[in-house]
Design an enzyme around this catalytic site. Structure first.
Site, PDB file in Angstrom:
ATOM      1  N   HIS A  56       0.872  -1.182   0.000  1.00 38.14           N
ATOM      2  CA  HIS A  56       0.000   0.000   0.000  1.00 38.14           C
ATOM      3  C   HIS A  56       0.903   1.225   0.000  1.00 38.14           C
ATOM      4  CE1 HIS A  56      -3.519  -2.487   1.159  1.00 38.14           C
ATOM      5  NE2 HIS A  56      -2.594  -3.218   1.755  1.00 38.14           N
TER       6      HIS A  56
ATOM      7  N   GLU B 224      -7.185 -12.295   6.220  1.00 38.68           N
ATOM      8  CA  GLU B 224      -6.110 -11.688   7.006  1.00 38.68           C
ATOM      9  C   GLU B 224      -6.549 -11.778   8.470  1.00 38.68           C
ATOM     10  OE1 GLU B 224      -5.724  -7.434   6.483  1.00 38.68           O
ATOM     11  OE2 GLU B 224      -3.709  -7.375   7.354  1.00 38.68           O
TER      12      GLU B 224
ATOM     13  N   ASP C 195       2.689  -2.722   4.509  1.00 39.43           N
ATOM     14  CA  ASP C 195       2.804  -1.320   4.938  1.00 39.43           C
ATOM     15  C   ASP C 195       4.149  -1.138   5.645  1.00 39.43           C
ATOM     16  OD1 ASP C 195      -0.123  -0.368   4.422  1.00 39.43           O
ATOM     17  OD2 ASP C 195      -0.338  -2.229   5.567  1.00 39.43           O
TER      18      ASP C 195
END
Ligand code: ADE
Ligand code: ZN
Length: 336
Positions: A16, A197, A276
């Site tokens: 991301h 997830e 991330d």
């Protein structure tokens, strides 16, 4: 092993761009945009980056993205990530961006995409990095909002390869986005989605059956359903696994219990990614190193993982061939 990981050319399939926002750059952009952020020092930021679950992280991630206003900000954000790609020997990357995180704050879609696109061209010229964009819908928002985003993206369709689904998973099943995914596929976007997830194995099944995904982001919890595992293998769907993310968001208690090796042993095409990295403590090499060490992965396992990423990327067949040859060159060099 560390040298081997560093030397291998790699592809990243789950990143991301807003999650690559390093605190130093956040301070710099906040200052030039005259926006107050709740931290005074890098130490304060690091202290805040202790997460107990996905939502805990997302609250901080969306707040951080709030300082991005101008095309230049998105350019700087992306260039900083591409620089990390260069340092980590990532030669192909498929970057997710969350338009709604910005359009909801009054930042136009075109500001975001233009900044990212300029960085993509410069990174290609400066470092030879190839990249594709995955436009991700925020699943905590409505399907109507996703439709609005799809509409905004159409003038830039040629710049975007794929659509994804991210944000708060629990309570926001893939089925909620059936229609907008159908419409997105009609526009030529390749569908992917975060599933399994935090959410249950059933959400992975929905992503496959209802959203018709070409890849599953995370997917760790498929291991709770042996039939689903078999289905994923049969359909030859890759999983974009994110080891440090799983640890930092407490989806894995300790790295030695990380499911990556189990997934590989079941015949699933798993890949390693950073998700991330500015929030979870490491880019691609760090992710490989962490799982390699904890799970005692062999060189063969590392080669399989690296090759999976190229093979299951959305690169052209010709690009894939070139990439795999580059991997083999390094493998042969290390075998000497
Ligand atoms: N958005 C950014 N990172 C994410 C993650 N790990 N899961 C869901 N949504 C996200
Ligand atoms: Zn993610």
């Amino acid at each position: 092993m560390q040298d081997f990981i560093a030397a291998l050319p790699k592809a990243e399939l789950h990143l991301h761009i807003e999650g690559s926002f390093e605190p130093e750059l956040m301070f710099e952009i906040a200052q030039r945009n005259k926006i107050e952020i709740p931290y005074k020092t890098i130490e304060e930021v690091k202290k805040a980056y202790q997460f107990s679950c996905l939502q805990d992280f997302l609250d901080i991630y969306y707040a951080g993205a709030g300082v991005l206003i101008h095309e230049n900000d998105f350019y700087d954000l992306a260039m900083a990530y591409y620089q990390k790609c260069y340092e980590n020997n990532v030669i192909h990357t498929e970057i997710m961006f969350d338009p709604q995180t910005h359009t909801q704050r009054g930042i136009a879609f075109e500001i975001v995409i233009n900044g990212l696109q300029k960085a993509r061209l410069d990174a290609k010229e400066k470092w030879g990095i190839n990249s594709l964009f995955i436009m991700s819908y925020l699943r905590h928002l409505s399907e109507e909002s996703a439709f609005e985003t799809l509409k905004q993206s159409l003038p830039y369709k040629d710049l975007i390869t794929s659509v994804g689904l991210d944000s708060s998973e629990m309570g926001n099943p893939p089925a909620k986005f059936k229609n907008v995914f159908e419409a997105s596929v009609k526009e030529g976007y390749i569908p992917v989605a975060h599933a399994g997830e935090e959410g249950p194995a059933d959400y992975i099944r929905e992503a496959i059956d209802i959203l018709k995904v070409a890849r599953i982001d995370h997917g760790n919890r498929c291991l709770e359903d042996e039939n689903l595992v078999q289905e994923i293998v049969k359909r030859d769907l890759a999983l974009t696994v994110c080891p440090l993310s799983n640890l930092e968001l407490r989806n894995t208690d300790v790295m030695t219990n990380h499911p990556l090796k189990k997934l590989l042993d079941k015949g699933i095409k798993a890949t390693v990614n950073s998700d991330d990295p500015a929030y979870f403590g490491g880019y691609m090499n760090a992710n490989f190193e962490a799982v390699q060490e904890a799970l005692n992965l062999s060189k063969e396992d590392i080669i399989t993982l690296v090759k999976n990423s190229f093979n299951y990327s959305f690169a052209t067949d010709e690009q894939k061939k070139t990439y795999l040859e580059k991997v083999d060159e390094v493998v042969n060099e290390f075998a000497k």
